[in-house]
Design an enzyme around this catalytic site. Structure first.
Site, PDB file in Angstrom:
ATOM      1  N   LYS A   1       0.897  -0.832  -0.232  1.00 27.49           N
ATOM      2  CA  LYS A   1       0.062   0.318  -0.292  1.00 27.49           C
ATOM      3  C   LYS A   1       0.682   1.909   0.090  1.00 27.49           C
ATOM      4  CE  LYS A   1      -4.246   1.092   2.592  1.00 27.49           C
ATOM      5  NZ  LYS A   1      -5.213   1.310   3.457  1.00 27.49           N
TER       6      LYS A   1
HETATM    7  C1  E4P Z   1      -8.328   1.889   3.475  1.00 30.35           C
HETATM    8  O1  E4P Z   1      -7.961   1.512   2.749  1.00 30.35           O
HETATM    9  C2  E4P Z   1      -8.490   2.778   5.123  1.00 30.35           C
HETATM   10  O2  E4P Z   1      -7.689   1.618   5.721  1.00 30.35           O
HETATM   11  C3  E4P Z   1      -9.630   3.928   5.233  1.00 30.35           C
HETATM   12  O3  E4P Z   1     -10.946   2.743   4.574  1.00 30.35           O
HETATM   13  C4  E4P Z   1      -9.518   4.818   6.461  1.00 30.35           C
HETATM   14  O4  E4P Z   1     -11.345   4.356   6.232  1.00 30.35           O
HETATM   15  P1  E4P Z   1     -11.741   5.943   7.212  1.00 30.35           P
HETATM   16  O5  E4P Z   1     -11.918   7.093   6.071  1.00 30.35           O
HETATM   17  O6  E4P Z   1     -13.197   5.149   8.067  1.00 30.35           O
HETATM   18  O7  E4P Z   1     -10.719   6.063   8.584  1.00 30.35           O
END
Ligand code: E4P
Length: 217
Positions: A87
């Protein structure tokens, strides 16, 4: 549509896996910290544990913000397990690193995407997944679902293979709306998945069936 769970909580990951409908896991440094997982070695071990608990792709985020650092960390993460998806943040070094990993056949997830232009760059760099954060856009009075729709149109126009991974999903309606818009994947908390089960007519209908069965037995 693939269902990923967005958490580093092993119990919740196992619960979603046991439902039989889980396709993968996404994590981020904040989710790791929330579970009290700190320190490089503990974090790597936690990724191993998550990979053992599920069958599908597991996104593991680099912390470095420079190209060389991203390559080093990404290679270390990818070596943990074939399920690992590296990522990378949507910054110039992240795009460059994405191209490097996609050329090597290593799966990538470009994260922190908030515009169609960023999603176009991720696809050009050969990302396996692009993560538009729809909930965070909704949080600032901007239509997150519209971004999913824009990316769908652009990717379809050019037959990009990058999968749209709707991220920052907060609730069941986000899941349903993303499915309607043709998002390839959604990632959200366990509640956004289990919430899809609920309907009062299912509960009352089942209660009635059981009561009627009991009358004849
Ligand atoms: C995506 O990969 C992120 O981990 C995540 O969806 C972020 O979500 P949030 O805005 O609820 O923190």
């Amino acid at each position: 549509m693939k269902f990923f769970i967005d958490t580093a909580n092993l119990d919740q990951i196992k619960e979603a896996q046991a439902l039989g409908i889980l396709d993968g896991v996404t994590t981020n440094p904040s989710l790791m910290a929330k579970e009290g997982i700190t320190g490089a070695e503990n974090i790597l071990q936690h990724y191993r544990d998550i990979c053992e608990a599920v069958d599908g792709d597991v996104s593991a985020e680099v912390i470095a913000t420079d190209y060389e650092g991203m390559i080093k960390q990404g290679e270390e993460l990818a070596a943990l397990n074939p399920q690992i998806v590296v990522k990378l943040p949507m910054i110039a070094a992240g795009v460059k690193a994405c191209k490097y990993f996609s050329d090597k056949g290593i799966k990538t997830n470009v994260t922190l995407v908030f515009s169609a232009g960023q999603a176009l760059l991720a696809a050009k760099a050969g990302a396996t997944y692009v993560s538009p954060f729809l909930g965070r856009l909704d949080d600032i009075s901007t239509d997150g679902l519209n971004l999913i729709s824009e990316i769908r149109t652009i990717y379809d126009n050019y037959a990009f293979e990058t999968q749209i991974l709707a991220a920052s999903v907060r609730h069941t309606m986000h899941v349903i709306d993303c499915a309607k818009l043709g998002s390839d994947v959604m990632t959200g908390p366990l509640s956004s998945i289990t919430g899809l089960l609920r309907h009062p007519l299912t509960d009352s209908g089942l209660a009635q069936f059981l009561a009627d069965y009991a009358k004849g037995n």
